[in-house]
Design a protein around this motif. Structure first.
Motif, PDB file in Angstrom:
ATOM      1  N   THR A 136      31.627  33.721  81.397  1.00 57.35           N
ATOM      2  CA  THR A 136      30.897  34.978  81.301  1.00 57.35           C
ATOM      3  C   THR A 136      30.838  35.414  79.843  1.00 57.35           C
ATOM      4  OG1 THR A 136      31.742  35.580  83.481  1.00 57.35           O
ATOM      5  CG2 THR A 136      30.757  37.345  82.156  1.00 57.35           C
ATOM      6  N   SER A 137      29.630  35.497  79.308  1.00 50.74           N
ATOM      7  CA  SER A 137      29.481  35.830  77.896  1.00 50.74           C
ATOM      8  C   SER A 137      30.079  37.183  77.573  1.00 50.74           C
ATOM      9  CB  SER A 137      27.997  35.801  77.506  1.00 50.74           C
ATOM     10  OG  SER A 137      27.829  36.200  76.163  1.00 50.74           O
ATOM     11  N   SER A 138      29.847  38.150  78.454  1.00 50.52           N
ATOM     12  CA  SER A 138      30.389  39.491  78.211  1.00 50.52           C
ATOM     13  C   SER A 138      30.456  40.257  79.512  1.00 50.52           C
ATOM     14  CB  SER A 138      29.529  40.261  77.200  1.00 50.52           C
ATOM     15  OG  SER A 138      28.194  40.408  77.671  1.00 50.52           O
ATOM     16  N   THR A 139      31.309  41.265  79.523  1.00 49.79           N
ATOM     17  CA  THR A 139      31.516  42.116  80.692  1.00 49.79           C
ATOM     18  C   THR A 139      31.460  43.566  80.242  1.00 49.79           C
ATOM     19  OG1 THR A 139      32.938  40.459  81.741  1.00 49.79           O
ATOM     20  CG2 THR A 139      33.108  42.719  82.562  1.00 49.79           C
ATOM     21  N   PHE A 149      32.440  47.585  76.484  1.00 50.85           N
ATOM     22  CA  PHE A 149      31.953  46.217  76.361  1.00 50.85           C
ATOM     23  C   PHE A 149      33.128  45.312  76.025  1.00 50.85           C
ATOM     24  CE2 PHE A 149      30.526  42.655  73.822  1.00 50.85           C
ATOM     25  CZ  PHE A 149      29.372  42.217  74.439  1.00 50.85           C
ATOM     26  N   ARG A 151      34.587  40.962  75.848  1.00 48.43           N
ATOM     27  CA  ARG A 151      34.510  39.511  76.068  1.00 48.43           C
ATOM     28  C   ARG A 151      35.830  39.007  76.647  1.00 48.43           C
ATOM     29  NH1 ARG A 151      29.677  38.140  74.040  1.00 48.43           N
ATOM     30  NH2 ARG A 151      28.921  39.268  72.203  1.00 48.43           N
ATOM     31  N   ARG A 387      24.840  42.858  70.320  1.00 48.43           N
ATOM     32  CA  ARG A 387      25.372  42.346  71.579  1.00 48.43           C
ATOM     33  C   ARG A 387      24.241  42.047  72.552  1.00 48.43           C
ATOM     34  NH1 ARG A 387      29.531  47.389  72.388  1.00 48.43           N
ATOM     35  NH2 ARG A 387      31.109  46.819  70.805  1.00 48.43           N
ATOM     36  N   GLU A 388      24.597  41.301  73.631  1.00 48.32           N
ATOM     37  CA  GLU A 388      23.630  41.096  74.698  1.00 48.32           C
ATOM     38  C   GLU A 388      23.202  42.449  75.262  1.00 48.32           C
ATOM     39  OE1 GLU A 388      26.663  39.789  74.591  1.00 48.32           O
ATOM     40  OE2 GLU A 388      26.611  37.622  74.930  1.00 48.32           O
ATOM     41  N   SER A 391      25.277  42.915  80.581  1.00 50.26           N
ATOM     42  CA  SER A 391      26.445  42.076  80.828  1.00 50.26           C
ATOM     43  C   SER A 391      26.804  42.090  82.308  1.00 50.26           C
ATOM     44  CB  SER A 391      27.648  42.598  80.025  1.00 50.26           C
ATOM     45  OG  SER A 391      27.365  42.697  78.646  1.00 50.26           O
TER      46      SER A 391
END
Length: 563
Positions: A136-139, A149, A151, A387-388, A391
């Motif tokens: 998972t790239s980010s949560t 946010f 990682r 950032r993305e 997420s």
């Protein structure tokens, strides 16, 4: 936080053996059993071709049917809806390979018997994007309007680390978690039996929440609240709070909640292939025989309407088409409640204590809402934050868990807008798919105000609430405090030499019977129990050097609590 393990189900110290779903209630090596080149058993030649009714075409039913065919028996499969059961993968028209997993969608590597059959059926897996997982790239964690946010867990505020530490400390101080996990790794049966037997006696009547409350580490309500809403591993745990703590310990100490993998192309492929793939080397049957090929028109028989015992030791089944047929043995793999309502069932099928166990079954509801989007836009980078733009999301809003599923930059993406259980699932029951989508998009707009998710949606949403499905009435079983005795009865039912003769020949398998309901490994293990039971019923045996679960049952049987 769940017991820490490294990639592919191995402890960070690669010298240690893998952590598998070996027990703790019945520590039998199902994975070694099915991998043995001598096979898992045989029946006498005079039994070849004997028909056995298998009710339910989910993972457990198709596996039972396949292994019975391998022994030379003739399985007759009944299925009320479609092959797959809760392994239900929905494809979107015009987008092959992009599947919404309406039921089972993530599988721990500790499910080693399951992975044996995945390998046998030629299926591959990839890491599943759970919160804070390596895949998972980010949560984003959104609680009470505060958004964080991350990682890794270290990117979250200190209180989240405090919650994780409290969970680890509680497991170790009150459940001997590390000792139990080590024993499971080593497959040390005496140690497992000693530790787990003590835990069962201490905690059979304790809820998950009550277990947390007895720990000094969770003395603060704020920590219990955050743990319930967010948790670690797959997400929040508060919908499990009323359940028996034993249910949770079985998950944490076997790594069932860690390092999940998804089945490429959809989980429904596994039961479909078990049904349709020829069984090479089967006794009695010619090469190329599959379970499907033994059925008229290549389709299973329809919904069972009536199930009863008939003289002398047979079972008569009536299906929806009106066809009446009789068999010397039956394996039932559906949800137990079906025997109470949707199937007219003879009370003589099982002893009264087993009926009581079925009646006391507690199911967890579950709902999912999926939308297909034009591309995995969530990977776009916000120029302001770097950032993305979106997420994997855990929140206390109606979504609870939102998962982003990437099939490639040049393919549509899939968003599981919401994955909920129990009371959170019940909140959605009055709403149709579009209303559910609108509700979830509204919540996500509060978390991601600059992201227009709706503009990317390219197909109608799909949704499912398992508690309203006629043939399920719930997603999976979850025992309440005091239910251990009921579970023990159902799990051990395949050992029929201890039942009065008038109750033999009818076997149960599947999620309800398993100690680890909700995990496919449990469905596989109980299927193998039922296969052993049918084999024994027809005078068969296991090969020298590869005893089956029934051969060693008395030596490692689940502990018995006082009546």
């Amino acid at each position: 936080m769940t017991i820490p393990i490294g990639p592919e189900g191995l402890h960070d110290n690669s010298e240690l053996p893998p952590l598998t779903m070996f027990g703790p209630d019945f520590p039998f090596a199902y994975d070694d059993y099915v991998k043995n080149p001598a096979g898992i058993g045989s029946v006498p030649q005079e039994a070849f071709g004997t028909r056995v009714a298998v009710i339910g075409g989910g993972l457990s039913g198709t596996l039972v049917a396949r292994e019975l065919l391998r022994m030379g028996l003739r399985p007759v499969l009944y299925e009320a809806d479609q092959i797959g059961g809760r392994m239900r993968s929905v494809e979107f028209e015009g987008h092959p390979g992009v599947t919404a997993e309406m039921g089972s969608m993530r599988f721990p590597p500790s499910s080693t018997t399951l992975f044996h059959y995945l390998d046998e059926m030629g299926l591959s897996t990839t890491p599943f994007p759970n919160p804070l997982a390596d895949a998972t790239s980010s949560t984003v964690v959104d609680l009470k309007g505060d958004k964080h946010f991350a990682r890794t867990i270290d990117d979250l505020p200190d209180i989240y680390r405090e919650v994780a530490d409290a969970w680890a400390r509680t497991l170790d101080e009150h459940a001997e978690a590390q000792a139990l996990t080590d024993a499971i790794r080593k497959r040390d049966v005496p140690a497992i039996k000693a530790i787990w037997g003590d835990l069962v006696k201490r905690y059979d009547d304790v809820t998950f929440y009550g277990f947390l409350c007895q720990s000094d580490a969770f003395a603060r309500f704020a920590l219990r609240e955050i743990f319930g809403q967010v948790g670690f591993g797959t997400g929040g745990w508060d919908t499990d709070f009323p359940n028996s703590i034993l249910e949770i310990l079985r998950v944490t100490c076997t790594a069932a909640d860690d390092h999940h993998r998804g089945i490429d192309g959809g989980s429904q492929q596994l039961p479909v292939r078990l049904w349709s793939t020829p069984v090479e080397g089967a006794a009695h049957w010619p090469a190329g025989t599959s379970v499907q090929s033994l059925h008229d028109g290549g389709v299973p028989r329809p919904r069972v309407m009536d199930l009863r015992r008939t003289h002398p030791d047979n079972f008569t089944v009536t299906d929806k088409s009106g066809r009446i047929d009789t068999f010397p043995s039956v394996v039932f793999t559906g949800q137990g409640w079906m025997l109470l309502n949707t199937i007219r069932s003879d009370e003589r099928l099982i002893p009264i204590d087993h009926w009581t166990a079925i009646e006391r079954t507690h199911y967890m509801g579950s709902s999912k809402v999926f939308v297909l989007v034009d591309r995995p836009f969530w990977k776009d980078i916000d120029p302001e934050t770097g950032r993305e733009v979106m997420s994997m999301t855990l929140t206390d809003r109606m979504n609870r868990g939102t998962y982003l599923l990437d099939f490639g930059d040049d393919k549509p993406g899939l968003i599981c807008l919401s994955y909920t259980w129990a009371d959170d699932s019940l909140k959605l029951l009055p709403l149709d798919a579009t209303e559910r989508m609108d509700l979830m998009l509204k919540s996500l707009a509060e978390i991601y105000p600059n992201v227009d998710i709706r503009s990317h949606v390219i197909a109608s949403p799909v949704t499912l609430s398992w508690e309203t499905e006629r043939d399920f009435m719930g997603a999976f079983k979850a025992n309440l405090p005091g239910h251990y005795r009921y579970q023990q009865r159902l799990y051990g039912h395949f050992m029929q030499d201890r039942l009065p003769p008038e109750f033999r020949g009818f076997f149960m398998a599947g999620d309800d019977v398993s100690w680890t309901a909700g995990w496919a490994e449990g469905a596989v293990q109980t299927a193998l129990n039922a296969v052993w039971g049918v084999m024994n019923h027809f005078g068969g045996r296991t090969p020298e050097g590869n005893p089956g679960p029934g051969d060693v049952y008395d030596d490692i049987a689940p502990i018995e609590l006082e009546p």
